[in-house]
Design a protein around this motif. Structure first.
Motif, short mmCIF file in Angstrom:
data_model
loop_
_atom_site.label_atom_id
_atom_site.label_comp_id
_atom_site.label_asym_id
_atom_site.label_seq_id
_atom_site.Cartn_x
_atom_site.Cartn_y
_atom_site.Cartn_z
N ASN A 1 -4.88 -21.53 80.35
CA ASN A 1 -3.74 -21.73 81.23
C ASN A 1 -2.79 -20.53 81.18
OD1 ASN A 1 -1.72 -23.50 82.79
ND2 ASN A 1 -0.59 -23.07 80.92
N GLY A 2 -2.51 -20.06 79.97
CA GLY A 2 -1.64 -18.90 79.83
C GLY A 2 -2.23 -17.65 80.46
N LEU A 3 -3.53 -17.44 80.29
CA LEU A 3 -4.18 -16.26 80.86
C LEU A 3 -4.18 -16.31 82.39
CD1 LEU A 3 -7.20 -15.88 78.41
CD2 LEU A 3 -5.12 -14.49 78.49
N ILE A 4 -4.40 -17.50 82.94
CA ILE A 4 -4.38 -17.65 84.40
C ILE A 4 -3.02 -17.27 84.96
CG2 ILE A 4 -4.45 -19.35 86.27
CD1 ILE A 4 -6.62 -20.82 84.64
N TRP A 5 -1.97 -17.80 84.34
CA TRP A 5 -0.63 -17.51 84.85
C TRP A 5 -0.20 -16.09 84.52
CZ3 TRP A 5 2.14 -19.97 88.34
CH2 TRP A 5 1.79 -21.28 88.65
N GLN A 6 -0.75 -15.51 83.47
CA GLN A 6 -0.46 -14.10 83.19
C GLN A 6 -0.98 -13.22 84.31
OE1 GLN A 6 -2.63 -11.89 80.07
NE2 GLN A 6 -0.62 -11.56 79.11
N MET A 7 -2.17 -13.53 84.83
CA MET A 7 -2.70 -12.77 85.96
C MET A 7 -1.89 -13.01 87.23
SD MET A 7 -6.85 -12.94 85.46
CE MET A 7 -6.93 -14.73 85.34
N ILE B 1 2.05 -20.26 75.58
CA ILE B 1 3.08 -19.22 75.50
C ILE B 1 2.54 -17.97 74.84
CG2 ILE B 1 5.32 -18.63 74.48
CD1 ILE B 1 6.18 -21.47 74.85
N ILE B 2 1.74 -18.13 73.78
CA ILE B 2 1.24 -16.95 73.07
C ILE B 2 0.29 -16.14 73.95
CG2 ILE B 2 -0.82 -17.98 72.01
CD1 ILE B 2 -0.08 -16.52 69.44
N SER B 3 -0.42 -16.80 74.86
CA SER B 3 -1.31 -16.06 75.76
C SER B 3 -0.59 -15.56 77.00
CB SER B 3 -2.49 -16.94 76.17
OG SER B 3 -2.04 -18.11 76.83
N THR C 1 3.14 -14.82 77.23
CA THR C 1 4.18 -13.84 76.92
C THR C 1 4.12 -13.35 75.48
OG1 THR C 1 5.77 -15.55 76.26
CG2 THR C 1 5.70 -14.94 78.60
N GLY C 2 3.39 -14.05 74.61
CA GLY C 2 3.39 -13.68 73.20
C GLY C 2 4.71 -13.95 72.51
N GLY C 3 5.59 -14.73 73.18
CA GLY C 3 6.92 -15.00 72.64
C GLY C 3 7.97 -14.03 73.13
N GLY C 4 7.57 -12.99 73.83
CA GLY C 4 8.47 -11.97 74.31
C GLY C 4 8.95 -12.22 75.72
N PRO C 5 9.65 -11.20 76.28
CA PRO C 5 10.03 -9.94 75.63
C PRO C 5 11.07 -10.17 74.53
CG PRO C 5 11.08 -10.14 77.77
CD PRO C 5 10.14 -11.30 77.67
N GLY C 6 10.90 -9.45 73.45
CA GLY C 6 11.71 -9.71 72.27
C GLY C 6 11.33 -11.06 71.72
N ARG C 7 12.32 -11.97 71.68
CA ARG C 7 12.07 -13.36 71.28
C ARG C 7 12.54 -14.32 72.36
NH1 ARG C 7 13.30 -13.69 64.74
NH2 ARG C 7 11.08 -13.54 64.16
N ALA C 8 12.47 -13.88 73.62
CA ALA C 8 13.01 -14.66 74.73
C ALA C 8 12.26 -15.96 74.94
CB ALA C 8 13.00 -13.83 76.01
N LEU D 1 5.72 -21.69 68.06
CA LEU D 1 5.18 -20.33 67.97
C LEU D 1 5.76 -19.60 66.76
CD1 LEU D 1 3.45 -18.08 69.12
CD2 LEU D 1 5.32 -17.50 70.68
N PHE D 2 7.02 -19.84 66.46
CA PHE D 2 7.64 -19.25 65.28
C PHE D 2 6.94 -19.75 64.02
CE2 PHE D 2 11.50 -19.24 62.32
CZ PHE D 2 11.35 -17.89 62.01
N THR D 3 6.58 -21.03 63.99
CA THR D 3 5.84 -21.58 62.86
C THR D 3 4.48 -20.92 62.73
OG1 THR D 3 6.97 -23.71 63.19
CG2 THR D 3 4.98 -23.72 61.83
N TYR D 4 3.79 -20.78 63.85
CA TYR D 4 2.47 -20.12 63.84
C TYR D 4 2.58 -18.68 63.33
CZ TYR D 4 -1.75 -17.94 65.74
OH TYR D 4 -2.91 -17.23 65.89
N ASN D 5 3.55 -17.95 63.81
CA ASN D 5 3.73 -16.55 63.38
C ASN D 5 4.08 -16.47 61.90
OD1 ASN D 5 3.21 -15.54 65.95
ND2 ASN D 5 5.37 -15.58 66.54
N THR D 6 4.88 -17.42 61.42
CA THR D 6 5.27 -17.42 60.00
C THR D 6 4.05 -17.59 59.10
OG1 THR D 6 7.46 -18.32 60.54
CG2 THR D 6 6.69 -18.58 58.27
N VAL D 7 3.13 -18.46 59.50
CA VAL D 7 1.97 -18.74 58.66
C VAL D 7 0.89 -17.68 58.82
CG1 VAL D 7 0.13 -20.40 58.16
CG2 VAL D 7 2.44 -21.21 58.66
#
Length: 313
Positions: A139-145, A252-254, A256-263, A269-275
């Motif tokens: 879903n994220g990849l589709i909307w990214q395109m 979200i990770i696919s 925007t990756g959480g970006g730009p910045g941390r927007a 996602l913060f939990t995933y990145n922490t681990v």
């Protein structure tokens, strides 16, 4: 015709069956125990272990653990946590409102179309359900395109054709959040549509007939009949999609990756990145417990508005 011997033999068997049923009714725990044990093994134990890890210094890089409150203080005192909670609130609130509004609109169209025997209602339901079965990453990849700011981006290409300036969908912080919400609403609308469709089908048609006799217009029937009759469905659906949205990170990770910045970096996602990026298992456990507490608080808040049994009868 059964013989006398068969009837005599069947009598004690019926007694045994009644005795067995009485035993089940008197002691249901013995029959529920296997299911309880399976649920405890797959659900309760991981939750308990997460609580335990939250009070340790566990990492993915070391097997040595000691009990400490350092991870708890570090995570709850993290300067970025406040902004991430605000981002999570905005993302969840906009997604829940959007999914409910669009899902209710589609359900109303489908139900009204079915009542008028219009063709294509099954096709509409199927098209909506397709988005629901697509994995979050896809879903994220589709909307990214679709949102891509490159020359091949579908939405910006259409804007160029109508002589409108391209929009920075993913590089601008404000637009990135809007893009993430649109992506999540598109994917999650199907669930709300199913819940509301079932609720609409359960409303007594005589209520609308009485409203027609009284001269009520469409808006009045929707406000004073449809919405009150769907109160329980709306609240239950709100609980489910809010908890689901709180745990959304794959789309979200696919996208925007959480970006730009941390927007667009939400709590999940913060939990995933922490681990998995910082290898901080204890910190991730603290954030997981925080997500659990928030989910329970939201569920209790919604449950307070559910109609009581006295109101239903």
């Amino acid at each position: 015709m059964p013989t006398t011997t068969a009837v005599i033999d069947a009598a004690p068997r019926r007694g045994q069956a009644l005795t067995l049923g009485a035993r089940i009714g008197a002691n249901p725990l013995s029959w529920l125990a296997p299911a309880v044990l399976i649920l405890a093994a797959f659900y309760l134990y991981p939750i308990i272990d997460v609580f335990r890890l939250a009070f340790t210094n566990a990492t993915l890089l070391s097997d040595e653990e000691r009990y400490t409150l350092d991870a708890l203080y570090a995570m709850l005192g993290n300067a970025a946590l406040g902004d991430i909670l605000i981002t999570t609130f905005v993302f969840c609130a906009a997604s829940v409102i959007g999914q409910q509004a669009v899902g209710l609109g589609i359900a109303l169209v489908v139900v009204r179309g079915e009542r008028r025997r219009l063709a294509g209602m099954t096709v509409i339901r199927t098209i909506v359900l397709i988005a629901w079965v697509i994995p979050g990453i896809a879903n994220g990849l589709i909307w990214q395109m679709l949102f891509s700011e490159a020359p091949f981006g579908a939405i910006n290409s259409v804007l160029r054709l109508v002589h409108i300036a391209p929009v920075a969908w993913l590089s601008d912080p404000s637009n990135a959040m809007i893009s993430a919400v649109i992506s999540n609403v598109w994917r999650g609308t199907a669930f709300s549509m199913i819940v509301f469709y079932a609720a609409l089908k359960g409303i007594d048609p005589s209520l609308y007939e009485a409203a027609n006799v009284d001269g009520a217009n469409g808006w009045q029937k929707f406000r004073f009949i449809t919405l009150p009759q769907m109160r329980s469905a709306i609240l239950v659906n709100s609980i489910l999609i809010t908890i689901q949205t709180l745990n959304t990170f794959d789309a979200i990770i696919s996208l925007t990756g959480g970006g730009p910045g941390r927007a667009t970096e939400v709590l999940s996602l913060f939990t995933y990145n922490t681990v998995f990026r910082n290898y901080d298992l204890a910190g991730g456990s603290v954030l997981s417990v925080l997500m659990l507490v928030i989910s329970l608080a939201v569920a209790l808040f919604y449950a307070a508005f559910l109609p009581r049994w006295e109101e239903r009868t």
